[in-house]
Design a protein around this motif. Sequence first.
Motif, PDB file in Angstrom:
ATOM      1  N   GLY A 169       0.912  -1.264   0.074  1.00  0.00           N
ATOM      2  CA  GLY A 169       0.004   0.030  -0.066  1.00  0.00           C
ATOM      3  C   GLY A 169       1.031   1.243  -0.102  1.00  0.00           C
ATOM      4  N   HIS A 170       1.917   1.305   0.535  1.00  0.00           N
ATOM      5  CA  HIS A 170       2.644   2.384   0.940  1.00  0.00           C
ATOM      6  C   HIS A 170       3.999   2.399  -0.103  1.00  0.00           C
ATOM      7  N   LEU A 171       3.991   1.636  -1.322  1.00  0.00           N
ATOM      8  CA  LEU A 171       5.067   1.480  -2.341  1.00  0.00           C
ATOM      9  C   LEU A 171       5.042   3.073  -2.660  1.00  0.00           C
TER      10      LEU A 171
ATOM     11  N   LEU B  51       0.204  13.389  -0.550  1.00  0.00           N
ATOM     12  CA  LEU B  51       0.547  12.782   0.930  1.00  0.00           C
ATOM     13  C   LEU B  51      -0.484  11.689   1.167  1.00  0.00           C
ATOM     14  N   CYS B  52       0.056  10.580   1.789  1.00  0.00           N
ATOM     15  CA  CYS B  52      -0.962   9.646   2.483  1.00  0.00           C
ATOM     16  C   CYS B  52      -0.814  10.045   4.025  1.00  0.00           C
ATOM     17  N   GLU B  53      -1.844   9.235   4.864  1.00  0.00           N
ATOM     18  CA  GLU B  53      -1.902   9.578   6.073  1.00  0.00           C
ATOM     19  C   GLU B  53      -0.809   9.322   7.166  1.00  0.00           C
TER      20      GLU B  53
ATOM     21  N   GLY C  88       2.063  10.246   6.129  1.00  0.00           N
ATOM     22  CA  GLY C  88       3.172  11.373   5.682  1.00  0.00           C
ATOM     23  C   GLY C  88       4.194  10.933   4.405  1.00  0.00           C
ATOM     24  N   HIS C  89       3.707   9.761   3.813  1.00  0.00           N
ATOM     25  CA  HIS C  89       4.727   9.413   2.656  1.00  0.00           C
ATOM     26  C   HIS C  89       4.201  10.232   1.449  1.00  0.00           C
ATOM     27  N   ARG C  90       4.971  10.851   0.733  1.00  0.00           N
ATOM     28  CA  ARG C  90       4.494  11.540  -0.596  1.00  0.00           C
ATOM     29  C   ARG C  90       4.672  10.644  -1.786  1.00  0.00           C
ATOM     30  N   GLY C  91       3.328  10.641  -2.447  1.00  0.00           N
ATOM     31  CA  GLY C  91       3.413   9.856  -3.312  1.00  0.00           C
ATOM     32  C   GLY C  91       3.474   8.478  -3.457  1.00  0.00           C
ATOM     33  N   CYS C  92       2.980   7.744  -2.412  1.00  0.00           N
ATOM     34  CA  CYS C  92       2.824   6.225  -2.247  1.00  0.00           C
ATOM     35  C   CYS C  92       1.602   5.850  -2.939  1.00  0.00           C
ATOM     36  N   ALA C  93       1.613   4.478  -3.182  1.00  0.00           N
ATOM     37  CA  ALA C  93       0.213   3.913  -4.064  1.00  0.00           C
ATOM     38  C   ALA C  93      -0.791   4.320  -3.234  1.00  0.00           C
TER      39      ALA C  93
END
Length: 386
Positions: free
Chosen positions: A242-244, A252-254, A256-261
């Motif tokens: 999910g956070h690839l 941003l995902c929740e 804090g990753h920028r541009g993850c799947a």
Amino acid sequence: MSRVFSPTAPEPVRLTDAMRSVFVELLVHGPLSRAEVARRLALSPSALTKLTKPFIEAGYLLEAAGEGPAGVGRPSQPLRVDASRMSFAGIKLTADELFAVRVDLAATVRRETSRPLASHDLGHVLGRIAEAVEELSVPGRPLSAVGISLAGTATPGDPVVHTSPFLGWSRVPLARLVEEAVSVPAVVDNDVRALTAVQQWFGAGVGHSSFALITVGAGIGCGLVIGDRLVTGRSGATGLVGHLRIDDRGPLCERGHRGCARAYASAPSIRRSIASTLDRPALTFDDCLALAADGQPVARRVLDEAGAALGQVVATVANLTGPELVVLSGESVHMYDVCATAFDAALARHTHWTTAPVRVAVKPFTFNEWARGAAVTALQHLLLHR
Ligand SMILES: [Zn+2]
């Protein structure tokens, strides 16, 4: 020859590994002629007769005389599993509700129910599970096992749920607590792996020794079958795609990753991105899909990016595991219809140049599939390990 097949049998069948193989072969691929079962499992006719006899006597296998093709020589008598012979309950836990089904041995849903979860307090959740199991009970036909599935780190060989972010649980011995609450053997599994189990024995995975399931919905999940084995990994933590990272200029995902799947392709991210850009906070996910289908430029761009991210995830999983098939499913899988072009292009672009194109099967989804997966986890565990 030490374990009991079913507590519900009038005369419990004690299973050897060879007996399990015969039964599972017939459950997954049946009805099959005796000759075909013997050929598939490299057994002699007399060995097969010996292995099937206890199942036939106890009513788990039926001989369908006359159904097979007429032929010369030894008559072909197809064997099939009597699906009504055992029942299982499956329960999917989400942050605010539980969904439960009762299935037969062929994983056909016979009953279903749901309960709201007012809190994540363990006693409260166990109470709702017990109510659901009670509602699914049928007098004189006890459940053989109960499966529980949830997003988180769990595996049927381990009674402990290690982590469940949605429920805020850590190291909860859920299987044992459920067994105590409902007096039926219980197993717990990760929800995506439980869905993969359905595909493995009763869905698109039948006939494939290696396949991957990718789910889209609240998150992005991945279940793997490699060499006929459902991959569980250490403590049940596998398929965490999910956070690839897709593009470090992305949203941003929740976490804090920028541009993850997940930031590109989960249903909440897609909805949030379109609703906030258009300043239409009431838009639903399906509204967003409709806007994209109509060519609304913002929605179109977000769905194209989501499709491309998903295609990259599928290609990455395929590059790592070499599956014969990738099954796309989950409660948001209908988004594929709106982003297929971007998905297909990204899949082709990211698939390793030396491999054949990845075969993708898009499966329509109903929410009770999650609970059905939990039931199949219980069924598999009982047939293979108990
Ligand atoms: Zn992320």
